[in-house]
Design a protein around this motif. Structure first.
Motif, mmCIF file in Angstrom:
data_model
loop_
_atom_site.group_PDB
_atom_site.id
_atom_site.type_symbol
_atom_site.label_atom_id
_atom_site.label_comp_id
_atom_site.label_asym_id
_atom_site.label_seq_id
_atom_site.Cartn_x
_atom_site.Cartn_y
_atom_site.Cartn_z
ATOM 1 N N ALA A 1 3.206 8.459 -2.671
ATOM 2 C CA ALA A 1 2.902 6.943 -2.580
ATOM 3 C C ALA A 1 2.083 6.411 -1.483
ATOM 4 C CB ALA A 1 4.562 6.371 -2.201
ATOM 5 N N ASP B 1 -3.213 5.622 -6.028
ATOM 6 C CA ASP B 1 -3.542 4.255 -6.280
ATOM 7 C C ASP B 1 -2.369 3.482 -6.540
ATOM 8 O OD1 ASP B 1 -4.360 1.695 -7.705
ATOM 9 O OD2 ASP B 1 -6.537 2.615 -7.702
ATOM 10 N N PRO B 2 -2.007 2.229 -5.990
ATOM 11 C CA PRO B 2 -0.610 1.446 -6.260
ATOM 12 C C PRO B 2 -0.571 1.023 -7.617
ATOM 13 C CG PRO B 2 -1.640 0.904 -4.235
ATOM 14 C CD PRO B 2 -2.689 1.720 -4.752
ATOM 15 N N SER B 3 -1.841 0.764 -8.487
ATOM 16 C CA SER B 3 -1.365 0.553 -10.062
ATOM 17 C C SER B 3 -1.001 1.606 -10.737
ATOM 18 C CB SER B 3 -2.903 0.315 -10.406
ATOM 19 O OG SER B 3 -3.901 1.423 -10.425
ATOM 20 N N GLY C 1 7.116 2.292 -7.902
ATOM 21 C CA GLY C 1 7.653 2.352 -6.562
ATOM 22 C C GLY C 1 8.020 3.737 -6.222
ATOM 23 N N ASN D 1 0.798 3.542 4.940
ATOM 24 C CA ASN D 1 -0.273 3.366 3.840
ATOM 25 C C ASN D 1 0.465 3.300 2.473
ATOM 26 O OD1 ASN D 1 -2.582 3.705 5.267
ATOM 27 N ND2 ASN D 1 -2.745 5.993 5.002
ATOM 28 N N VAL D 2 1.560 3.195 2.371
ATOM 29 C CA VAL D 2 2.522 2.857 1.146
ATOM 30 C C VAL D 2 2.287 1.573 0.853
ATOM 31 C CG1 VAL D 2 4.566 2.817 -0.039
ATOM 32 C CG2 VAL D 2 3.924 4.811 1.480
ATOM 33 N N ARG D 3 1.797 1.091 -0.327
ATOM 34 C CA ARG D 3 1.557 -0.302 -1.015
ATOM 35 C C ARG D 3 2.507 -0.453 -2.175
ATOM 36 N NH1 ARG D 3 -4.560 -0.078 -1.335
ATOM 37 N NH2 ARG D 3 -4.112 1.964 -1.568
ATOM 38 N N VAL D 4 3.423 0.213 -2.391
ATOM 39 C CA VAL D 4 4.405 0.077 -3.617
ATOM 40 C C VAL D 4 5.780 -0.374 -3.238
ATOM 41 C CG1 VAL D 4 2.922 1.281 -5.211
ATOM 42 C CG2 VAL D 4 4.876 2.178 -3.829
ATOM 43 N N SER E 1 3.992 -1.680 2.630
ATOM 44 C CA SER E 1 4.785 -2.015 1.119
ATOM 45 C C SER E 1 5.076 -3.542 1.103
ATOM 46 C CB SER E 1 6.042 -1.194 1.308
ATOM 47 O OG SER E 1 6.892 -1.470 0.150
#
Length: 263
Positions: free
Chosen positions: A148, A152-154, A158, A182-185, A215
């Motif tokens: 995660a 890429d978050p896209s 989750g 760095n988790v962006r979801v 996040s």
């Protein structure tokens, strides 16, 4: 470090149809050939129209023992033994095996393993247009966090971390080595108040959540209960692995996933 670990960039997918013995749902055993001739084996099982796919990242050494006919030699792990429950809830599942039975302890927080998790997510997207979640348990939560943090978050709906290894132990890695910042979801952290595993204390769940500072949303889910069938408190057949409360935990996690899908 095993030779296969450096060859992951050249994965190619070869699909073999099977009928899973543990489920009436038809699935596939997937072989991932590597440069040195070794293979990563996966099990993919899905309902007819999955609403999402879950990439399951088992704990322990990661050796599931997937057979060519879809049977599993080692299916005690929570994310493995509950696969039918997820399918009944409308989710497809991707379960990776350890390559050639190698031990994954100590490897899951590395950049190379993050690339492997990315390959698993790409595979999931090839099978269905539905969203993809990562779900790791115990040592597998390190892999889920790592994936995660670097995918890429896209590409992800989750990430779910269950009974996460947050105290340094024999594997010499924790979720904190897997770049949680760095988790962006959206993230769900599940902790069993009865978990007695010394490397996954439920009291560390808020600390894990705080570390995921990028996040958009982090939810803590506390559960209680489970049966202690094994003498090892970190074994799958204990409260650490939700033994005896699987349906409740699956329902709670699936409910959170459904909320993410409805947004």
């Amino acid at each position: 470090m095993p030779r296969w670990f450096y060859a992951l960039a050249a994965l190619a997918f070869v699909l073999a149809p099977i009928t899973c013995a543990a489920s009436a749902t038809t699935g596939r055993v997937v072989e991932l050939p590597l440069h040195d001739g070794s293979h990563q084996r996966l099990l993919y099982v899905a309902p007819s129209a999955p609403k999402a796919t879950i990439v399951m990242l088992p704990g322990g050494a990661g050796d599931v023992g997937i057979q060519r006919n879809g049977e599993l030699r080692h299916d005690d792990n929570f994310v493995v033994r509950t696969r039918d429950l997820w399918i009944r809830r409308g989710f497809a599942v991707v379960i990776p095996d350890a390559i050639d039975g190698d031990n994954l302890r100590g490897l899951r927080s590395s950049p190379t393993y993050a690339a492997l998790v990315s390959d698993l997510v790409q595979f999931a997207h090839r099978q269905s247009a539905s969203p993809v979640f990562l779900l790791g348990t115990s040592q597998g939560s390190i892999a889920a966090m790592n994936g995660a943090a670097h995918i890429d978050p896209s590409q992800l709906a989750g990430v779910v971390l269950t009974e996460s290894v947050s105290v340094m132990g024999g594997s010499h890695e924790t979720v904190f080595q897997a770049d949680p910042q760095n988790v962006r979801v959206p993230a769900l952290i599940v902790a069993n108040r009865q978990d007695q595993c010394d490397v996954a204390p439920p009291s560390n769940a808020p600390r894990i959540a705080a570390a995921m500072s990028a996040s958009p949303s982090v939810k803590l889910l506390y559960v209680s209960g489970g049966v202690q069938r094994s003498a090892d408190a970190c074994d799958s057949l204990t409260p650490h692995g939700y033994y005896g409360i699987e349906q409740e935990v699956v329902n709670d996690i699936a409910g959170w996933m459904d909320q993410q899908l409805s947004r």
